[in-house]
Design an enzyme around this catalytic site. Sequence first.
Site, PDB file in Angstrom:
ATOM      1  N   PHE A 130       0.860  -1.184   0.000  1.00 43.41           N
ATOM      2  CA  PHE A 130       0.000   0.000   0.000  1.00 43.41           C
ATOM      3  C   PHE A 130       0.893   1.229   0.000  1.00 43.41           C
ATOM      4  O   PHE A 130       1.724   1.406   0.883  1.00 43.41           O
ATOM      5  CB  PHE A 130      -0.918   0.043   1.230  1.00 43.41           C
ATOM      6  CG  PHE A 130      -1.831   1.245   1.206  1.00 43.41           C
ATOM      7  CD1 PHE A 130      -3.050   1.209   0.537  1.00 43.41           C
ATOM      8  CD2 PHE A 130      -1.452   2.447   1.816  1.00 43.41           C
ATOM      9  CE1 PHE A 130      -3.877   2.330   0.487  1.00 43.41           C
ATOM     10  CE2 PHE A 130      -2.273   3.574   1.771  1.00 43.41           C
ATOM     11  CZ  PHE A 130      -3.491   3.512   1.106  1.00 43.41           C
ATOM     12  N   ASP A 215       9.223   3.088   1.610  1.00 36.89           N
ATOM     13  CA  ASP A 215       8.051   3.834   2.064  1.00 36.89           C
ATOM     14  C   ASP A 215       7.938   3.633   3.572  1.00 36.89           C
ATOM     15  O   ASP A 215       7.559   2.563   4.041  1.00 36.89           O
ATOM     16  CB  ASP A 215       6.806   3.304   1.327  1.00 36.89           C
ATOM     17  CG  ASP A 215       5.531   4.030   1.756  1.00 36.89           C
ATOM     18  OD1 ASP A 215       5.552   4.716   2.795  1.00 36.89           O
ATOM     19  OD2 ASP A 215       4.515   3.886   1.048  1.00 36.89           O
ATOM     20  N   LYS A 244       2.970  10.691   7.916  1.00 31.06           N
ATOM     21  CA  LYS A 244       2.104  10.508   9.097  1.00 31.06           C
ATOM     22  C   LYS A 244       2.526  11.252  10.375  1.00 31.06           C
ATOM     23  O   LYS A 244       1.954  12.262  10.705  1.00 31.06           O
ATOM     24  CB  LYS A 244       1.881   9.022   9.340  1.00 31.06           C
ATOM     25  CG  LYS A 244       1.019   8.433   8.206  1.00 31.06           C
ATOM     26  CD  LYS A 244       0.409   7.101   8.525  1.00 31.06           C
ATOM     27  CE  LYS A 244      -0.705   6.768   7.542  1.00 31.06           C
ATOM     28  NZ  LYS A 244      -0.363   5.780   6.529  1.00 31.06           N
TER      29      LYS A 244
HETATM   30  C1  LIG Z   1      -0.802   5.884   5.013  1.00 32.31           C
HETATM   31  C2  LIG Z   1       0.165   5.380   4.013  1.00 32.31           C
HETATM   32  C3  LIG Z   1       0.315   5.997   2.756  1.00 32.31           C
HETATM   33  C4  LIG Z   1      -0.579   7.115   2.290  1.00 32.31           C
HETATM   34  O1  LIG Z   1      -0.507   8.231   3.099  1.00 32.31           O
HETATM   35  P1  LIG Z   1      -1.661   9.370   2.969  1.00 32.31           P
HETATM   36  O2  LIG Z   1      -1.157  10.469   3.874  1.00 32.31           O
HETATM   37  O3  LIG Z   1      -2.936   8.762   3.437  1.00 32.31           O
HETATM   38  O4  LIG Z   1      -1.705   9.785   1.552  1.00 32.31           O
HETATM   39  C5  LIG Z   1       1.297   5.504   1.909  1.00 32.31           C
HETATM   40  N1  LIG Z   1       2.097   4.481   2.266  1.00 32.31           N
HETATM   41  C6  LIG Z   1       1.978   3.864   3.468  1.00 32.31           C
HETATM   42  C7  LIG Z   1       2.905   2.747   3.816  1.00 32.31           C
HETATM   43  C8  LIG Z   1       0.999   4.287   4.368  1.00 32.31           C
HETATM   44  O5  LIG Z   1       0.864   3.640   5.541  1.00 32.31           O
END
Ligand SMILES: *Cc1c(COP(=O)(O)O)cnc(C)c1O
Length: 389
Positions: A130, A215, A244
């Site tokens: 994701f 990521d 985040k």
């Molecule tokens: C939450 C998340 C995203 C997306 O972040 P948003 O601020 O919601 O766009 C991308 N990669 C990972 C691993 C995430 O946990």
Amino acid sequence: MDIIEIENKHGAGTYTKQPLVIVRGQGALLFDVDGVEYLDCSSGHGVANLGHAHPKIAEAIYKQASTLITLFETFPNDKRAELMEKVTSLVNGLDRVFFCNSGTESVEAAFKFARISTGRKNIVAAMRAFHGRTYGALSATFNKKYREGFEPLVPGFSHVAYNNIGALDKAVTDETAAVILEVVQGEGGVYPASAEYIQAARRICDERGALLIVDEIQTGFGRTGRMFAIQHFGVTPDLLTCAKSLAGGVPIGAVLIGKKVQNLTPGVHGSTFGGNPLSCAAGVAALTVMEEEDLPGQAEAKGKYLMEKLKKIESPNIREVRGLGLMIGIEMKQKVAPYIKALQEKKIIVLNAGMTVIRLLPPLVITYEQIDHLVDVLAEALSADSVTE
Ligand SMILES: *Cc1c(COP(=O)(O)O)cnc(C)c1O
């Protein structure tokens, strides 16, 4: 009209709403409109690592809001410069940073940088990955639940089995711009990478001239017991996406950039809100608190404590408990929605990760007493043998 009705009437309809109006937070606790207390084991999907309403974040926001909120990055600014220095000091070799406003935007930026740097088009991502919901990030996201109905997505993306070195080795060619990986897959079900896999990814990228993007949007800022999860494995990526909890809950995204990334010249990318002094001031305060309170160390110790207790729960309904630091997945043998509802009735807020995994992402400031309480409630709720929806 009551609050829930208003949201149901005027919201876009893109979220499943909980029957719970939350108005306040404090540390690892959330409070509803009637003042009822909930233990938050979701942290807004990993945003509130420092806990809710941290006084140092509140103070930094107030001070900066009454000084300067907005400034385009073409004009240098004291708070932005301070955050640049602090955030680039976290990983050796990642000395530059691009600021944006969310996780998915940081992934978009990383893809643009990878393509402009290498002159190549292809991105290799992992199954179950994701990376966000805008088009580039969505193209790297695997689950068809997020993708279906939105095609055509961006060309050039492919997915290979996670934690499988052979599959990665086959997929990366001299036309690959980048490989993107989560160090612990979050939404995909809380699957930690093996050290060998991450180290092999680094080697394969180097051999083929591809860039390695990690990521760390969910795993970053202490969550797994290190500032970044990749630091468990002694590997430095070329691009690291984060967001985040970087600014203690204020919207921000960032890409940390290594030496191999080239061609980042004026106009290549930009963002109106990126690097705004308000979120930068909150970011400086958040990183300061993370150091002062040693949040990575806390996550490591508390994660170990929680994990040991969870593994002792004897329930025929549990298939596996796995994770890293305070990022923990409890895989059940059946769908978890009824368990999550039952836990909420017992005033504990948890997340799912797919259909069968309960995901725990508590604020890193959760107390040992709160962890004990969480385990007691989980032990009872997860042992109930006939939970129905
Ligand atoms: C939450 C998340 C995203 C997306 O972040 P948003 O601020 O919601 O766009 C991308 N990669 C990972 C691993 C995430 O946990």
